[in-house]
Design a protein around this motif. Structure first.
Motif, PDB file in Angstrom:
ATOM      1  N   THR A   8     -29.939  80.292 -46.460  1.00  0.00           N
ATOM      2  CA  THR A   8     -29.985  81.268 -45.374  1.00  0.00           C
ATOM      3  C   THR A   8     -31.001  80.794 -44.350  1.00  0.00           C
ATOM      4  OG1 THR A   8     -29.471  83.069 -46.908  1.00  0.00           O
ATOM      5  CG2 THR A   8     -30.354  83.674 -44.757  1.00  0.00           C
ATOM      6  N   LEU A   9     -30.552  80.683 -43.113  1.00  0.00           N
ATOM      7  CA  LEU A   9     -31.383  80.094 -42.062  1.00  0.00           C
ATOM      8  C   LEU A   9     -31.506  81.046 -40.883  1.00  0.00           C
ATOM      9  CD1 LEU A   9     -32.846  77.506 -40.943  1.00  0.00           C
ATOM     10  CD2 LEU A   9     -30.639  76.891 -39.930  1.00  0.00           C
ATOM     11  N   VAL A  10     -32.730  81.325 -40.491  1.00  0.00           N
ATOM     12  CA  VAL A  10     -32.973  82.099 -39.278  1.00  0.00           C
ATOM     13  C   VAL A  10     -33.004  81.139 -38.093  1.00  0.00           C
ATOM     14  CG1 VAL A  10     -34.597  83.568 -38.031  1.00  0.00           C
ATOM     15  CG2 VAL A  10     -34.256  83.882 -40.476  1.00  0.00           C
ATOM     16  N   VAL A  11     -32.157  81.402 -37.115  1.00  0.00           N
ATOM     17  CA  VAL A  11     -32.090  80.564 -35.920  1.00  0.00           C
ATOM     18  C   VAL A  11     -32.727  81.327 -34.768  1.00  0.00           C
ATOM     19  CG1 VAL A  11     -30.593  79.307 -34.339  1.00  0.00           C
ATOM     20  CG2 VAL A  11     -29.990  79.465 -36.764  1.00  0.00           C
ATOM     21  N   THR A  12     -33.899  80.899 -34.356  1.00  0.00           N
ATOM     22  CA  THR A  12     -34.596  81.560 -33.253  1.00  0.00           C
ATOM     23  C   THR A  12     -34.029  81.092 -31.917  1.00  0.00           C
ATOM     24  OG1 THR A  12     -36.291  79.836 -33.129  1.00  0.00           O
ATOM     25  CG2 THR A  12     -36.697  81.674 -34.637  1.00  0.00           C
ATOM     26  N   ARG A  13     -34.430  81.771 -30.878  1.00  0.00           N
ATOM     27  CA  ARG A  13     -34.019  81.341 -29.541  1.00  0.00           C
ATOM     28  C   ARG A  13     -34.664  80.000 -29.210  1.00  0.00           C
ATOM     29  NH1 ARG A  13     -35.338  86.573 -27.648  1.00  0.00           N
ATOM     30  NH2 ARG A  13     -37.014  85.645 -26.426  1.00  0.00           N
ATOM     31  N   SER A  14     -33.895  79.127 -28.625  1.00  0.00           N
ATOM     32  CA  SER A  14     -34.434  77.834 -28.212  1.00  0.00           C
ATOM     33  C   SER A  14     -35.448  78.046 -27.095  1.00  0.00           C
ATOM     34  CB  SER A  14     -33.318  76.912 -27.736  1.00  0.00           C
ATOM     35  OG  SER A  14     -32.386  76.684 -28.765  1.00  0.00           O
ATOM     36  N   ALA A  15     -36.451  77.194 -27.074  1.00  0.00           N
ATOM     37  CA  ALA A  15     -37.524  77.322 -26.089  1.00  0.00           C
ATOM     38  C   ALA A  15     -37.452  76.180 -25.089  1.00  0.00           C
ATOM     39  CB  ALA A  15     -38.883  77.318 -26.784  1.00  0.00           C
ATOM     40  N   LEU A  16     -37.828  76.470 -23.872  1.00  0.00           N
ATOM     41  CA  LEU A  16     -37.935  75.440 -22.850  1.00  0.00           C
ATOM     42  C   LEU A  16     -39.394  75.035 -22.755  1.00  0.00           C
ATOM     43  CD1 LEU A  16     -36.509  73.782 -20.662  1.00  0.00           C
ATOM     44  CD2 LEU A  16     -36.998  75.631 -19.049  1.00  0.00           C
ATOM     45  N   ALA A  17     -39.694  73.826 -23.174  1.00  0.00           N
ATOM     46  CA  ALA A  17     -41.081  73.342 -23.188  1.00  0.00           C
ATOM     47  C   ALA A  17     -41.133  71.984 -22.511  1.00  0.00           C
ATOM     48  CB  ALA A  17     -41.593  73.245 -24.616  1.00  0.00           C
ATOM     49  N   LEU A  18     -40.735  71.955 -21.237  1.00  0.00           N
ATOM     50  CA  LEU A  18     -40.678  70.699 -20.499  1.00  0.00           C
ATOM     51  C   LEU A  18     -42.067  70.132 -20.289  1.00  0.00           C
ATOM     52  CD1 LEU A  18     -38.035  71.510 -17.741  1.00  0.00           C
ATOM     53  CD2 LEU A  18     -37.699  70.223 -19.856  1.00  0.00           C
ATOM     54  N   ARG A  19     -42.123  68.825 -20.233  1.00  0.00           N
ATOM     55  CA  ARG A  19     -43.376  68.162 -19.920  1.00  0.00           C
ATOM     56  C   ARG A  19     -43.662  68.332 -18.429  1.00  0.00           C
ATOM     57  NH1 ARG A  19     -42.944  62.682 -23.606  1.00  0.00           N
ATOM     58  NH2 ARG A  19     -42.495  63.761 -25.555  1.00  0.00           N
ATOM     59  N   GLU A  51     -23.176  78.753 -33.101  1.00  0.00           N
ATOM     60  CA  GLU A  51     -21.760  78.603 -33.435  1.00  0.00           C
ATOM     61  C   GLU A  51     -21.543  77.446 -34.417  1.00  0.00           C
ATOM     62  OE1 GLU A  51     -17.605  77.291 -31.192  1.00  0.00           O
ATOM     63  OE2 GLU A  51     -19.276  78.095 -30.027  1.00  0.00           O
ATOM     64  N   GLN A  52     -22.152  76.291 -34.134  1.00  0.00           N
ATOM     65  CA  GLN A  52     -21.918  75.108 -34.966  1.00  0.00           C
ATOM     66  C   GLN A  52     -22.607  75.227 -36.331  1.00  0.00           C
ATOM     67  OE1 GLN A  52     -19.804  72.636 -34.267  1.00  0.00           O
ATOM     68  NE2 GLN A  52     -19.278  73.849 -32.454  1.00  0.00           N
ATOM     69  N   LEU A  53     -23.816  75.763 -36.367  1.00  0.00           N
ATOM     70  CA  LEU A  53     -24.491  75.940 -37.653  1.00  0.00           C
ATOM     71  C   LEU A  53     -23.737  76.932 -38.536  1.00  0.00           C
ATOM     72  CD1 LEU A  53     -28.222  76.017 -36.502  1.00  0.00           C
ATOM     73  CD2 LEU A  53     -27.164  74.288 -37.965  1.00  0.00           C
ATOM     74  N   GLY A  54     -23.123  77.917 -37.918  1.00  0.00           N
ATOM     75  CA  GLY A  54     -22.364  78.900 -38.679  1.00  0.00           C
ATOM     76  C   GLY A  54     -21.139  78.315 -39.350  1.00  0.00           C
ATOM     77  N   LYS A  55     -20.706  77.139 -38.920  1.00  0.00           N
ATOM     78  CA  LYS A  55     -19.521  76.496 -39.511  1.00  0.00           C
ATOM     79  C   LYS A  55     -19.865  75.628 -40.714  1.00  0.00           C
ATOM     80  CE  LYS A  55     -16.917  76.303 -35.159  1.00  0.00           C
ATOM     81  NZ  LYS A  55     -16.266  75.402 -34.162  1.00  0.00           N
ATOM     82  N   LEU A  56     -21.161  75.404 -40.959  1.00  0.00           N
ATOM     83  CA  LEU A  56     -21.544  74.570 -42.093  1.00  0.00           C
ATOM     84  C   LEU A  56     -21.300  75.322 -43.402  1.00  0.00           C
ATOM     85  CD1 LEU A  56     -24.899  72.961 -40.860  1.00  0.00           C
ATOM     86  CD2 LEU A  56     -22.581  72.024 -40.748  1.00  0.00           C
ATOM     87  N   ARG A  57     -20.669  74.648 -44.333  1.00  0.00           N
ATOM     88  CA  ARG A  57     -20.343  75.259 -45.610  1.00  0.00           C
ATOM     89  C   ARG A  57     -21.623  75.547 -46.409  1.00  0.00           C
ATOM     90  NH1 ARG A  57     -16.021  72.161 -49.157  1.00  0.00           N
ATOM     91  NH2 ARG A  57     -14.844  72.658 -47.245  1.00  0.00           N
ATOM     92  N   GLY A  58     -21.701  76.729 -46.970  1.00  0.00           N
ATOM     93  CA  GLY A  58     -22.823  77.089 -47.822  1.00  0.00           C
ATOM     94  C   GLY A  58     -24.069  77.524 -47.083  1.00  0.00           C
ATOM     95  N   ARG A  60     -25.745  80.355 -44.438  1.00  0.00           N
ATOM     96  CA  ARG A  60     -25.628  81.618 -43.704  1.00  0.00           C
ATOM     97  C   ARG A  60     -26.649  81.619 -42.581  1.00  0.00           C
ATOM     98  NH1 ARG A  60     -27.645  87.059 -43.916  1.00  0.00           N
ATOM     99  NH2 ARG A  60     -29.141  86.494 -45.563  1.00  0.00           N
ATOM    100  N   VAL A  61     -26.177  81.857 -41.381  1.00  0.00           N
ATOM    101  CA  VAL A  61     -27.029  81.820 -40.194  1.00  0.00           C
ATOM    102  C   VAL A  61     -27.374  83.236 -39.773  1.00  0.00           C
ATOM    103  CG1 VAL A  61     -27.128  81.200 -37.754  1.00  0.00           C
ATOM    104  CG2 VAL A  61     -26.119  79.614 -39.408  1.00  0.00           C
ATOM    105  N   VAL A  62     -28.665  83.484 -39.583  1.00  0.00           N
ATOM    106  CA  VAL A  62     -29.146  84.786 -39.113  1.00  0.00           C
ATOM    107  C   VAL A  62     -29.761  84.593 -37.731  1.00  0.00           C
ATOM    108  CG1 VAL A  62     -30.685  86.731 -39.569  1.00  0.00           C
ATOM    109  CG2 VAL A  62     -29.638  85.494 -41.481  1.00  0.00           C
TER     110      VAL A  62
END
Length: 388
Positions: A8-19, A51-58, A60-62
């Protein structure tokens, strides 16, 4: 593999951290439009990742609306991550780990084509142990050709950024699932060693003498070779591999100085069995390069060719066979090998008959340029296959 034992994986919002600025331009302010496009890249990456992580077998994406502070630093000296916030987020959602993704490099380039590129870095924070897995790097690129009729390009910057973000997503998911990261996605140095080239080319004989000087049949006691010093003069520029917008190419003078210090020549990096990975890696370590390209002209020849009906000789044809390899200096692994050939003719057909346009030596040089261009295309095909 960063996702090993994660169910089970928590997927947080991606961050913009440009140099501070684009690659190689630290401290340079970014235009507002570029910042807007970078924000669009992050938003598109967010959607694609879930979307893509949710397709990985086994797995669960939160999805998590909250964003954990992105890692600071280059990810290789030990990232600074808010482990407490990540652990709380995992515990709240009953997850094994938390995924943190940040977009730290972004750029737009215009030459003949218009290109957008995005680099993302991912870390996995394990809930119970606080172990940080990663970084996993990924670079996505998209380009478009100019319009044929009016000014501008065939596709908009927004479309390019969206495609680049989707490509980054695919590479990140592959890296997290399989531990497979593209060679030039991280901030690495790449050394391109001057090609090993022969000083002479073999003359393949025929009954008709169309070369610049007499020749005889190949294999006889008087087999002749012609000098091609131009190959040696171009050895450091024959191979121009594409390493992407992030990796840094080591200056040629620095590479040559390291080779002199180690007592190595380009010729000593090759044997009948292929490249000497240990010797090439030692050069890479000497210049702090993680990857090393080596290449050579294995064979160069020039001879005559016949008209289509076989009735007459209409000039010379040169053929060059070249070998290429990419070596990782850390473990001396040969990541990619290829051999390609190139040819060039000394005559062209005109309504008045065949006309000479090159000398034999020029013919060999053009054949070498063609072989090394095919080598570059082979590398790009290999990189494209890895991305897919």
């Amino acid at each position: 593999m960063p996702l090993a034992y994660v169910r089970t994986l928590v997927v947080t919002r991606s961050a913009l951290a440009l140099r501070d600025g684009p690659a190689g331009e630290a401290g340079k302010a970014r235009p507002l439009d570029e910042r807007r496009l970078a924000d669009a890249a992050v938003a598109r990456l967010d959607v694609a990742l879930r979307e893509q992580l949710g397709k990985l077998r086994g797995l669960r994406v939160v999805p998590a609306d909250a964003a954990v502070k992105p890692p600071e630093g280059d990810g290789q000296q030990g990232p600074t991550i808010d482990l407490a916030a990540a652990s709380d987020l995992a515990e709240t959602n009953g997850a094994d780990a938390v995924l943190l993704v940040s977009v730290d490099r972004f750029g737009l380039r215009t030459a003949f084509f218009r290109e957008a590129w995005v680099r993302a870095v991912a870390h996995i924070v394990m809930a119970r142990t606080g172990e940080v897995r990663g970084p996993a790097y990924a670079v996505g690129q998209a380009r478009t050709a100019p319009r044929l009729v009016r000014s501008g390009f065939m596709r908009s910057d927004e479309d390019l950024v969206s495609d680049a973000a989707v490509e980054v997503c695919a590479a990140l998911v592959r890296g997290l699932e399989r531990g497979d990261t593209a060679p030039f996605a991280a901030d690495v140095r790449v050394a391109v060693i001057p090609a090993s080239v022969p000083m002479e080319a073999v003359v393949i004989g025929s009954d008709t003498d169309t070369l610049d000087s007499p020749r005889v049949k190949l294999g006889t006691a008087s087999e002749r070779r012609i000098p091609v010093p131009a190959l040696a003069r171009q050895a450091d520029v024959l191979f121009q591999p594409e390493i992407g917008p992030v990796a840094e190419r080591v200056e040629n003078d620095e590479v040559v100085s390291a080779m002199i210090g180690l007592g190595l020549t380009s010729g000593r990096l090759w044997s009948a069995g292929g490249p000497d990975a240990g010797a090439a890696a030692s050069i890479g370590r000497a210049v702090a390069a993680r990857y090393v390209f080596v290449s050579r002209v294995r064979a160069a020849s020039v001879g005559s060719f016949q008209a289509e009906d076989g009735s007459e000789s209409v000039g010379d044809i040169a053929e060059v066979v070249a070998d290429f390899a990419l070596i990782r200096a850390d473990d001396e692994a040969v990541l990619w090998r290829s051999d390609r050939s190139g040819s060039a003719r000394s005559h062209v057909y005109t309504p008045e008959g065949a006309r000479r346009i090159r000398t034999s030596v020029q013919c060999i040089m053009d054949a070498a340029v063609a072989a090394f261009a095919h080598g570059r295309f082979a590398l790009e095909e290999w990189m494209r296959g890895r991305r897919k």
